[in-house]
Motif scaffolding. Structure first.
Motif, mmCIF file in Angstrom:
data_model
loop_
_atom_site.group_PDB
_atom_site.id
_atom_site.type_symbol
_atom_site.label_atom_id
_atom_site.label_comp_id
_atom_site.label_asym_id
_atom_site.label_seq_id
_atom_site.Cartn_x
_atom_site.Cartn_y
_atom_site.Cartn_z
ATOM 1 N N HIS A 1 0.825 -1.214 0.000
ATOM 2 C CA HIS A 1 0.000 0.000 0.000
ATOM 3 C C HIS A 1 0.856 1.259 0.000
ATOM 4 N N ARG B 1 -5.127 -7.921 -2.141
ATOM 5 C CA ARG B 1 -5.058 -6.554 -2.669
ATOM 6 C C ARG B 1 -5.354 -6.481 -4.165
ATOM 7 N N HIS C 1 -7.943 -3.961 -4.717
ATOM 8 C CA HIS C 1 -7.695 -2.614 -4.193
ATOM 9 C C HIS C 1 -8.050 -1.565 -5.248
#
Length: 383
Positions: A175, A224, A227
């Motif tokens: 991230h 993710r 995401h």
């Protein structure tokens, strides 16, 4: 005055070097004065070069060395890059030798306001036998991108640090706002996979338990894929490509020792990585798709039994790459061509014919060249 001070230090240094080995402490004292005075960059370089051997051999009185080491740390802020690099080399040598007192100094420097000091301290922890996993994990939150990336690399170099906190910390770095840090996290996860099945680097205990812990870490990465930020999904593509490569390698990335023959079979890294890349190839964002193609183009594959184990995953990826060979963008076609050559199995006549058509008919010379090189790499006549 400047000249006489410099000459005096030079004379003292030469006099010390004329003594036998038993005069190391005196050499250290003179070296400390040279570094403290900073009369000349050339003098500082010469002094640091002499210190490197002493640091590596862990020679000299520990108390005297502590004073010298403090001056070496201060040399990291010298304006000359050569002095900074040599000071770093001396400190790394001291860390590798396990010098007394170095650990305490390193832990203190981790809290320094100076970014370079924190960076070197993190790098030193990565090679110290008595390093602190907690101290490294805290640096994953450092305000400096460079320090966070170095902390990720250092954690990845120590398989014994792969506890639950480290797993979540590394996966969370995907991230990170910095591409440098995200890349370091990818490499870290891939290195852990590469070390699985290594009789030297894998931590003592149940090998399957270690593999299970790694799978859990990689699953956190795959989560993710949904995401909203394309840069994070691109990082997943990079991580998946690196893990696919690591799973295919039969030697440990860290020590080059041959991994256990059953390592690739008893884990599902290849399958998970291939599925992640497949999802990235279908991503709505062109940048994510491009990263997935690039990851496949850098795939080194395996040989013999290893490649046979991964054949279903590689075949599925090749089929998904195939439409990209007809993409309107020449850059995508080039990337797809390079990816295809990595995924082709023995006797795959269909893929070879597609590449030959690109050589003969594609309108872009870069695509024709890439296809020609791909066929040559496969040992096939491009024409």
């Amino acid at each position: 005055m400047f000249r006489s001070g410099r000459d005096q230090l030079l004379a003292e240094k030469c006099r010390c070097q004329s003594f036998a080995d038993g005069c190391i402490e005196l050499q250290l004292v003179i070296t400390t004065e040279i570094l403290r005075s900073s009369l000349s960059s050339a003098l500082a370089l010469e002094a640091l070069q002499g210190l490197h051997g002493i640091a590596k051999e862990s020679a000299g009185d520990p108390k005297v060395w502590s004073a010298v080491e403090a001056e070496v740390w201060d040399s990291l802020n010298q304006p000359l890059r050569d002095v900074q690099d040599l000071a770093t080399s001396v400190l790394m040598a001291a860390a590798g030798a396990g010098r007394s007192g170095t650990r305490e100094e390193v832990l203190e420097r981790l809290e320094s306001q100076d970014e370079r000091s924190r960076l070197v301290a993190v790098q030193m922890l990565g090679i110290m036998g008595d390093a602190s996993a907690d101290a490294l994990r805290r640096r994953l939150l450092d305000p400096s991108d460079t320090v966070r990336a170095a902390a990720a690399e250092a954690l990845a170099s120590r398989p014994e640090f792969l506890d639950q906190a480290a797993r979540f910390a590394l996966s969370a770095l995907l991230h990170d706002r910095s591409a440098l840090v995200r890349t370091a996290a990818m490499r870290g996860l891939a290195r852990f996979v590469s070390m699985s099945g290594c009789p030297v680097c894998a931590p003592a205990g149940d090998p399957q338990q270690y593999a299970d812990r790694l799978e859990f870490a990689f699953l956190a990465v795959l989560a993710r894929l949904q995401h909203p930020d394309p840069s994070v999904r691109s990082s997943v593509a990079g991580a998946a490509g690196a893990v696919l490569n690591a799973a295919a390698r039969r030697r440990c990335e860290r020590c080059n020792c041959r991994r256990r023959p059953e390592a690739a079979e008893e884990t599902s890294f290849a399958t998970m990585a291939a599925q992640a890349l497949s999802a990235c190839l279908a991503d709505e964002c062109a940048a994510v798709r491009a990263l997935a193609l690039q990851a496949l183009a850098e795939f080194h594959g395996g040989n013999g039994k290893d490649r046979k184990i991964m054949a279903p995953e590689l075949s599925a990826l090749k089929n998904q790459v195939a439409p990209c060979l007809k993409h309107m963008d020449a850059g995508v076609r080039v990337a797809a061509t390079r990816a295809t050559v990595r995924l082709v199995q023995n006797g795959d006549r269909e893929s070879i014919q597609v590449l030959q058509r690109l050589v003969q008919k594609d309108t872009d010379i870069s695509v024709r060249t890439a296809a020609k090189n791909a066929l040559l790499a496969l040992g096939v006549d491009p024409f």
